[in-house]
Design a protein around this motif. Structure first.
Motif, short mmCIF file in Angstrom:
data_model
loop_
_atom_site.label_atom_id
_atom_site.label_comp_id
_atom_site.label_asym_id
_atom_site.label_seq_id
_atom_site.Cartn_x
_atom_site.Cartn_y
_atom_site.Cartn_z
N ARG A 70 38.37 -14.43 -33.37
CA ARG A 70 37.78 -13.46 -34.29
C ARG A 70 37.52 -14.08 -35.65
O ARG A 70 36.47 -13.86 -36.27
CB ARG A 70 38.71 -12.25 -34.45
N VAL A 71 38.47 -14.87 -36.14
CA VAL A 71 38.30 -15.54 -37.43
C VAL A 71 37.14 -16.54 -37.35
O VAL A 71 36.30 -16.60 -38.26
CB VAL A 71 39.60 -16.25 -37.85
N LEU A 72 37.10 -17.30 -36.26
CA LEU A 72 36.01 -18.26 -36.08
C LEU A 72 34.67 -17.54 -36.06
O LEU A 72 33.70 -18.01 -36.67
CB LEU A 72 36.21 -19.04 -34.77
N GLU A 73 34.60 -16.42 -35.37
CA GLU A 73 33.36 -15.66 -35.25
C GLU A 73 32.90 -15.15 -36.61
O GLU A 73 31.72 -15.23 -36.97
CB GLU A 73 33.56 -14.49 -34.28
N LEU A 74 33.85 -14.62 -37.41
CA LEU A 74 33.51 -14.12 -38.74
C LEU A 74 33.01 -15.25 -39.64
O LEU A 74 31.99 -15.11 -40.33
CB LEU A 74 34.74 -13.45 -39.37
N ASP A 75 33.74 -16.37 -39.64
CA ASP A 75 33.33 -17.50 -40.48
C ASP A 75 32.01 -18.09 -40.01
O ASP A 75 31.15 -18.46 -40.82
CB ASP A 75 34.42 -18.57 -40.49
N PHE A 76 31.83 -18.18 -38.68
CA PHE A 76 30.60 -18.74 -38.13
C PHE A 76 29.38 -17.92 -38.57
O PHE A 76 28.36 -18.49 -38.97
CB PHE A 76 30.67 -18.77 -36.60
N LEU A 77 29.49 -16.59 -38.51
CA LEU A 77 28.36 -15.76 -38.89
C LEU A 77 28.01 -15.95 -40.36
O LEU A 77 26.84 -15.94 -40.74
CB LEU A 77 28.65 -14.29 -38.61
N ASN A 78 29.03 -16.14 -41.19
CA ASN A 78 28.76 -16.39 -42.61
C ASN A 78 28.04 -17.72 -42.79
O ASN A 78 27.05 -17.80 -43.54
CB ASN A 78 30.08 -16.39 -43.39
N TYR A 79 28.52 -18.76 -42.10
CA TYR A 79 27.86 -20.06 -42.20
C TYR A 79 26.44 -20.01 -41.63
O TYR A 79 25.51 -20.60 -42.19
CB TYR A 79 28.68 -21.12 -41.46
N ALA A 80 26.28 -19.31 -40.50
CA ALA A 80 24.95 -19.20 -39.87
C ALA A 80 23.97 -18.51 -40.81
O ALA A 80 22.79 -18.90 -40.90
CB ALA A 80 25.05 -18.44 -38.55
N ARG A 81 24.44 -17.48 -41.52
CA ARG A 81 23.57 -16.78 -42.46
C ARG A 81 23.18 -17.70 -43.61
O ARG A 81 22.01 -17.71 -44.04
CB ARG A 81 24.27 -15.53 -43.00
N GLN A 82 24.13 -18.50 -44.11
CA GLN A 82 23.82 -19.42 -45.19
C GLN A 82 22.78 -20.46 -44.76
O GLN A 82 21.83 -20.76 -45.50
CB GLN A 82 25.09 -20.11 -45.66
N ILE A 83 22.98 -21.02 -43.57
CA ILE A 83 22.02 -22.01 -43.05
C ILE A 83 20.64 -21.37 -42.90
O ILE A 83 19.61 -21.96 -43.23
CB ILE A 83 22.50 -22.56 -41.69
N GLN A 84 20.64 -20.15 -42.38
CA GLN A 84 19.39 -19.43 -42.17
C GLN A 84 18.64 -19.25 -43.48
O GLN A 84 17.42 -19.46 -43.55
CB GLN A 84 19.70 -18.07 -41.54
N LEU A 85 19.35 -18.87 -44.56
CA LEU A 85 18.71 -18.66 -45.85
C LEU A 85 18.15 -19.96 -46.42
O LEU A 85 17.08 -19.97 -47.03
CB LEU A 85 19.72 -18.04 -46.83
N ILE A 86 18.87 -21.06 -46.22
CA ILE A 86 18.38 -22.36 -46.70
C ILE A 86 17.11 -22.75 -45.96
O ILE A 86 16.12 -23.21 -46.56
CB ILE A 86 19.48 -23.44 -46.52
N ARG A 87 17.10 -22.57 -44.64
CA ARG A 87 15.91 -22.91 -43.85
C ARG A 87 14.71 -22.05 -44.23
O ARG A 87 13.59 -22.54 -44.32
CB ARG A 87 16.24 -22.75 -42.37
N GLU A 88 14.96 -20.77 -44.46
CA GLU A 88 13.86 -19.87 -44.86
C GLU A 88 13.31 -20.27 -46.23
O GLU A 88 12.09 -20.18 -46.47
CB GLU A 88 14.36 -18.42 -44.88
N ARG A 89 14.19 -20.72 -47.13
CA ARG A 89 13.73 -21.16 -48.45
C ARG A 89 12.84 -22.38 -48.34
O ARG A 89 11.79 -22.46 -48.99
CB ARG A 89 14.95 -21.45 -49.35
#
Length: 329
Positions: A93-112
């Motif tokens: 559960r902790v890994l999943e929560l942290d992963f989604l946060n990291y995935a969102r950050q990567i996603q925002l960088i790629r979109e930029r």
């Protein structure tokens, strides 16, 4: 979205509690100041591509509490998860929560980068200083994401016997060098030492101490006596959290106007002292009433009239009649 629990509000609405919790529990981290904390969206969402043909899917998770901290030394996302029961999949559960946060950050960088690399006509091009690998990944060599730390607070009475490391969920040789060895940050409140609890300088000392000793009246009385100043003005949020965590009906009486302090909290010392005194007085009253009943039954066996028995026992005639009826039954 589920309603915030009282324990969640203890940290969500109070940056002092949030900062002290992380500073005490994770002392190796850079110290956090309450003024540097910023509320973040508890919903973690990431849009992930599954295949080129079928598009992607949105993954969503909700944290109990999440804040960001930004200063010269610390740049991070800090989250809290509350547990009243043992979750045997907690590392995942902790890994999943942290992963989604990291995935969102990567996603925002790629979109930029996608926006930056398009010309006026909307056509994407490769900038001169961007390598083929950076272009394909839409992620530059110097790009960085914000680290994420999740702290699990376990309030249960039974010791935590669940896994504390992701690899403990694996079948076979979990300790192999090539497997992920991610540990979770876990605070088992009822297993904290008194020294650890007393290292807290705010209302968390009262909350953690009361929760630890809630089922041991002698130890609880001693802890409150030794830490009176932390119980003389307990916030409404903290009182509600203790009611929720201990399920104590007596604590509900503390949130009464007569125990309200000028600082806006409640005087738990005064409230608990009065409850103890009330309990003693009720015990005395019950003992005296029991003696009066026994005496009334004995006098009735001797044929003494009910009215005279009531006068000697200093109770009503009706009550003596009820006692006699019970005795006959």
């Amino acid at each position: 979205m589920k309603k915030d629990s009282a324990a969640t509000l203890l940290f969500k609405t109070n940056n002092e509690n949030f900062a002290e919790l992380f500073n005490r529990t994770l002392p190796d981290e850079e110290r956090i100041s309450p003024e540097e904390l910023k509320e973040e969206d508890i919903k973690e969402t990431a849009y992930l591509r599954i295949t080129k043909d079928s598009g992607g899917t949105s993954l969503v998770q909700y944290r109990d509490v999440v804040k960001s901290v930004r200063n010269g030394n610390v740049f991070a996302i800090l989250g809290i998860e509350h547990q009243s029961e043992i979750d045997y999949a907690m590392p995942f559960r902790v890994l999943e929560l942290d992963f989604l946060n990291y995935a969102r950050q990567i996603q925002l960088i790629r979109e930029r980068h996608e926006r930056e690399w398009r010309d006026e006509d909307g056509h994407i091009h490769i900038p001169k200083d961007v390598s083929a690998g950076e272009y394909l990944g839409r992620f530059l060599k110097e790009d960085r994401i914000i680290r994420c730390t999740t702290l699990v607070i376990y309030w249960g009475e039974e010791p935590w016997d669940g896994p504390k490391r992701l690899s403990e969920l694996f079948q076979g040789k979990a300790a192999a060098g090539h497997t992920i060895q991610m540990d979770i940050n876990l605070l088992d409140v009822c297993r904290m030492t008194e020294e650890e609890i007393c290292s807290y300088t705010g209302e968390l000392r009262a909350v953690f101490g009361f929760r630890k000793y809630a089922r041991n009246r002698e130890r609880l009385d001693r802890f409150i006596s030794d830490n009176q100043k932390f119980f003389n003005n307990v916030s409404n949020t903290a009182v509600n959290a203790l009611i929720e965590l201990t399920h104590s009906p007596q604590l509900q009486e503390i949130a009464a106007p007569k125990y309200h302090t000028k600082q806006g909290g409640f005087n738990m010392c005064q409230a608990l002292d009065e409850m103890i005194q009330d309990g003693i007085e009720k015990g005395i009253q019950q003992g005296e009433m029991r003696k009066a009943k026994e005496m009334s039954l004995s006098m009735a066996e001797l044929g003494i009239p009910v009215e005279k028995i009531a006068g000697v026992a200093k109770v009503s005639v009706r009550l003596v009649q009820e006692w006699l009826a019970e005795g006959i039954g």
